[in-house]
Design a protein around this motif. Sequence first.
Motif, short mmCIF file in Angstrom:
data_model
loop_
_atom_site.label_atom_id
_atom_site.label_comp_id
_atom_site.label_asym_id
_atom_site.label_seq_id
_atom_site.Cartn_x
_atom_site.Cartn_y
_atom_site.Cartn_z
N ASP A 56 0.85 -1.20 0.00
CA ASP A 56 0.00 0.00 0.00
C ASP A 56 0.89 1.25 0.00
OD1 ASP A 56 0.85 0.50 2.69
OD2 ASP A 56 -0.87 -0.58 3.50
N GLU A 57 0.27 2.40 -0.14
CA GLU A 57 1.03 3.65 -0.25
C GLU A 57 1.83 3.96 1.02
OE1 GLU A 57 1.71 5.32 -3.04
OE2 GLU A 57 0.56 3.69 -3.94
N ASP A 58 1.30 3.62 2.19
CA ASP A 58 2.04 3.86 3.44
C ASP A 58 3.33 3.03 3.47
OD1 ASP A 58 0.14 5.66 4.35
OD2 ASP A 58 -0.90 4.18 5.61
N THR A 59 3.22 1.78 3.05
CA THR A 59 4.41 0.92 3.03
C THR A 59 5.42 1.43 2.01
OG1 THR A 59 3.07 -0.97 3.71
CG2 THR A 59 5.21 -1.46 2.70
N ARG A 60 4.93 1.85 0.85
CA ARG A 60 5.84 2.41 -0.17
C ARG A 60 6.55 3.66 0.36
NH1 ARG A 60 5.54 0.19 -5.02
NH2 ARG A 60 3.69 -0.98 -5.56
N ALA A 61 5.82 4.49 1.09
CA ALA A 61 6.42 5.69 1.66
C ALA A 61 7.51 5.33 2.68
CB ALA A 61 5.35 6.56 2.31
N GLU A 62 7.25 4.31 3.49
CA GLU A 62 8.26 3.86 4.46
C GLU A 62 9.49 3.31 3.75
OE1 GLU A 62 6.38 1.09 7.10
OE2 GLU A 62 5.17 2.63 8.06
N ILE A 63 9.28 2.55 2.68
CA ILE A 63 10.40 2.02 1.90
C ILE A 63 11.24 3.18 1.37
CG2 ILE A 63 10.99 0.85 -0.28
CD1 ILE A 63 8.63 -1.10 0.35
N SER A 64 10.57 4.17 0.81
CA SER A 64 11.28 5.31 0.23
C SER A 64 12.03 6.13 1.28
CB SER A 64 10.30 6.24 -0.50
OG SER A 64 9.76 5.58 -1.61
N GLU A 65 11.45 6.22 2.46
CA GLU A 65 12.05 7.05 3.50
C GLU A 65 13.20 6.36 4.24
OE1 GLU A 65 10.77 9.57 7.49
OE2 GLU A 65 9.21 8.76 6.18
N PHE A 66 13.06 5.06 4.50
CA PHE A 66 13.98 4.40 5.42
C PHE A 66 14.96 3.40 4.80
CE2 PHE A 66 10.23 5.48 8.05
CZ PHE A 66 10.85 6.37 8.91
N LEU A 67 14.71 2.97 3.57
CA LEU A 67 15.55 1.91 2.99
C LEU A 67 16.40 2.44 1.84
CD1 LEU A 67 12.89 -0.95 3.00
CD2 LEU A 67 14.56 -0.37 4.77
N ASP A 68 17.43 1.70 1.50
CA ASP A 68 18.36 2.11 0.46
C ASP A 68 17.72 2.00 -0.92
OD1 ASP A 68 21.23 2.89 -0.07
OD2 ASP A 68 21.07 1.11 -1.36
N LEU A 99 17.55 -6.14 1.83
CA LEU A 99 18.09 -6.81 3.01
C LEU A 99 17.80 -6.01 4.28
CD1 LEU A 99 21.47 -8.12 1.57
CD2 LEU A 99 19.37 -9.44 2.00
N GLN A 100 17.84 -4.67 4.18
CA GLN A 100 17.48 -3.82 5.32
C GLN A 100 16.02 -4.08 5.73
OE1 GLN A 100 18.29 -0.02 3.48
NE2 GLN A 100 20.17 0.29 4.69
N MET A 101 15.14 -4.17 4.72
CA MET A 101 13.72 -4.40 4.97
C MET A 101 13.54 -5.71 5.73
SD MET A 101 10.66 -4.66 2.12
CE MET A 101 11.28 -6.13 1.30
N TYR A 102 14.25 -6.75 5.27
CA TYR A 102 14.11 -8.04 5.94
C TYR A 102 14.80 -8.08 7.29
CZ TYR A 102 11.13 -10.60 2.89
OH TYR A 102 10.02 -11.04 2.23
N ASN A 103 15.85 -7.33 7.46
CA ASN A 103 16.49 -7.27 8.77
C ASN A 103 15.53 -6.66 9.78
OD1 ASN A 103 18.23 -6.05 10.98
ND2 ASN A 103 19.67 -7.37 9.92
#
Length: 134
Positions: free
Chosen positions: A57-69, A82-86
Amino acid sequence: MPLVTPPTLVDEEGALTQECEDALVAIFKNYDLDKDGALSKAELDAFARDTNGDVFDEDTRAEISEFLDLDDKGQLTLKGFLQMYNLQTSSEPSETWKDLQKHGYDTKLKLVASRNEDNDDRSNPTAAPSRNSN
């Protein structure tokens, strides 16, 4: 029959174990169809759909964009994957186990079936039967 304890997915320092990382790298590579080292929106959607039954969903996409490489195009890199899975494994290892099993890994982190094998079997009704001899 002794109870089999699955391997841990993270080590004492909270890093993914090598076995877990190897499995996740293989999964990432299966979805990185253009082999550019990052998951495009379509590739990430395919991964999410196969793993969770629907796209993020859009919230998850926003978190990916903000916090992951991400790469310079805003695509999730292998490092970000790998960061997401960690993060997930540190808080909910059972969710990571579910994901690994959906992608064909057993409780010893060995690939026992791949989605491609499943698709090949369904798409080729004349495939030779398995050689299970008595």
